[in-house]
Design a protein around this motif. Structure first.
Motif, short mmCIF file in Angstrom:
data_model
loop_
_atom_site.label_atom_id
_atom_site.label_comp_id
_atom_site.label_asym_id
_atom_site.label_seq_id
_atom_site.Cartn_x
_atom_site.Cartn_y
_atom_site.Cartn_z
N ASP A 39 0.87 -1.18 0.00
CA ASP A 39 0.00 0.00 0.00
C ASP A 39 0.91 1.23 0.00
O ASP A 39 1.55 1.53 1.01
N ARG A 41 1.80 5.01 0.13
CA ARG A 41 1.27 6.27 0.61
C ARG A 41 2.33 7.37 0.45
O ARG A 41 3.40 7.12 -0.09
N ARG A 150 -1.65 -2.92 -4.03
CA ARG A 150 -3.11 -2.91 -3.87
C ARG A 150 -3.65 -1.52 -3.56
O ARG A 150 -4.86 -1.31 -3.55
N TYR A 151 -2.74 -0.55 -3.31
CA TYR A 151 -3.18 0.84 -3.11
C TYR A 151 -2.06 1.79 -3.52
O TYR A 151 -0.92 1.66 -3.08
N LEU A 158 -6.94 2.02 -6.01
CA LEU A 158 -7.59 2.34 -4.74
C LEU A 158 -8.31 1.17 -4.10
O LEU A 158 -8.59 1.19 -2.91
N LYS A 159 -8.65 0.15 -4.86
CA LYS A 159 -9.39 -0.97 -4.30
C LYS A 159 -8.93 -2.27 -4.95
O LYS A 159 -8.11 -2.26 -5.87
N LEU A 316 -11.04 2.28 1.94
CA LEU A 316 -9.87 2.51 1.08
C LEU A 316 -8.59 2.72 1.88
O LEU A 316 -7.50 2.60 1.33
#
Length: 423
Positions: A39, A41, A150-151, A158-159, A316
């Protein structure tokens, strides 16, 4: 002797075919694989590592069980796994890799040891990096590790449906490049607009609530009954604008508050209240509950629908940097879908409202809405195990153009017939 020599190749082929046939059932079950889920960020890369315990046992030369990996072998396996994962930025700077508390999870019928994964750059800004990984594969040549993003907001992931497979790590490939920091906020924004569009476009309950509010919009309430609003189409259009605006204000408010974590309501009562909102709007479409009640219903129950919209955003796992952008995009997607519904349905409703057919049509449509809402309420309150009308609802939502075209044909037919019928 010659005949034997001639038969030998045939016999050899037959043997190979027999061996292959006997071996094929075992080969039909592929060996379990590991997985790295990422994920991405703004300031860190989170995720998890999934290790099949049976393959892990072979790699570390130990007898492992779901109990031992969380008990006697826990410390050893943590150090082993952490020692075989590394991340290096595009500038060659090593990043910090940490593993969280492990759990055991059954994935594809196989017990896996699962570690939460954290990868952090030294400057706190995530860019592209190389993931170096050889857990299990450094000892087991046949093992495979599937790495998946996956993100990643900036790249529109996003999903689960958007998840992107980076590649496969194995004995020959011990490193994969992770394209973090690519893309842009615009790509993520467009994706959230699409999410909002899909969420409403695929949600039969949200669409039905909006339709029940639109049905009485061309009419005027007087003496506890609905009456034709007269020749002024402008007034009917203004009513529609008021209904859509009230609903937008209501759901936007709770969507923002819930997504920001200010309020939180469990999903089951929210979904039940949404079904109840459809029942109230359907009853109002049959007989006015209060003057301009559709605007009050739209704004009041719009607050409830906003909580349901927020549940998707909550799933999310957004970081703060993308929360505002996601809220704007998601809300825009919702409004665009509502406007599309109004554009497809309202002209036909305005036309029908000028005919003698509209009272029967309005009551029949509202009765269907009331029936659907009652079924949803029973199911969502766990009083029934299933919704008997789910197939019909799915078909209607999946064929919006057919529904709109059918309504238009009905309106044209009613107008033509209406010339010979008293209104």
């Amino acid at each position: 002797m010659t005949s034997v020599r001639r038969l030998f190749p045939t016999l050899l082929i037959a043997v190979f075919m027999l061996v292959g046939g006997l071996a094929s059932p075992a080969g039909a079950h592929p060996m379990s694989t590991s997985a790295v889920l990422l994920d991405i960020r703004d300031d860190e890369v989170a995720g998890e590592v999934q290790l099949p315990i049976d393959r892990l046992a072979v790699a570390v030369h130990r007898e492992l069980t779901p109990e031992s990996v969380l008990g006697a072998d826990r410390s050893y396996l943590h150090d082993y796994t952490a020692g075989h994962i590394a991340a290096v930025g595009d500038d060659g700077t090593p990043w910090t890799v940490t593993l969280g508390a492990p759990t055991v999870r059954t994935i594809d019928a196989t017990a896996h040891l699962v570690y939460p994964l954290g990868i952090r750059p030294p400057d706190g800004r995530v860019t592209g990096f190389d993931l170096r990984y050889d857990v299990v594969v450094e000892e087991l040549v046949t093992h495979r590790v599937i790495a998946t993003v996956r993100y990643d907001f900036d790249r529109g992931i996003l999903k689960t449906d958007d998840a992107e497979t980076l590649g496969v790590l194995d004995w020959d490939t011990g490193s994969l490049h992770v394209p973090a920091g690519e893309g842009s906020w615009l790509r993520g924004f467009v994706t959230t607009v699409r999410l909002g569009t899909e969420h409403v476009g695929e949600g039969a309950d949200h669409l039905l609530f909006l339709l029940m509010l639109l049905v009485p919009a061309p009419l005027a309430a007087a003496g506890g009954r609905w009456h034709a609003a007269g020749p002024s189409r402008r007034r009917a259009v203004l009513r529609v604008v008021h209904v859509v605006s009230a609903f937008a204000v209501g759901h936007s408010l709770t969507l923002a508050l819930a997504a920001a974590g200010v309020i939180h309501v469990p999903s089951r009562p929210v979904e039940t209240l949404i079904a109840f909102s459809i029942a109230v709007s359907a009853i109002h479409a049959i007989r006015p509950l209060v003057a301009r009640g559709e605007v009050l219903i739209a704004s009041g129950f719009g607050l409830v629908h906003g909580l349901a919209f927020a549940s998707l955003i909550g799933d999310l796992g957004l970081d703060r940097g993308s929360l505002v952008t996601t809220l704007l995009g998601f809300n825009l997607g919702i409004e665009l879908t509502q406007l599309l519904v109004v554009a497809l349905i309202m002209p036909s409703l305005l036309a029908l409202a000028r005919t003698a057919l509209y009272p029967a049509f309005r009551i029949a449509l509202a009765s269907v809405g009331l029936l659907f809402s009652a079924s949803w309420m029973l199911e969502r309150a766990a009083l029934t195990s299933s919704d008997p009308f789910e197939g019909v609802q799915t078909w209607l939502v999946g064929h919006p153009l057919t529904v709109a075209a059918s309504l238009a044909v009905l309106a044209v037919g009613a107008l033509r017939l209406g010339r010979r019928m008293p209104v």
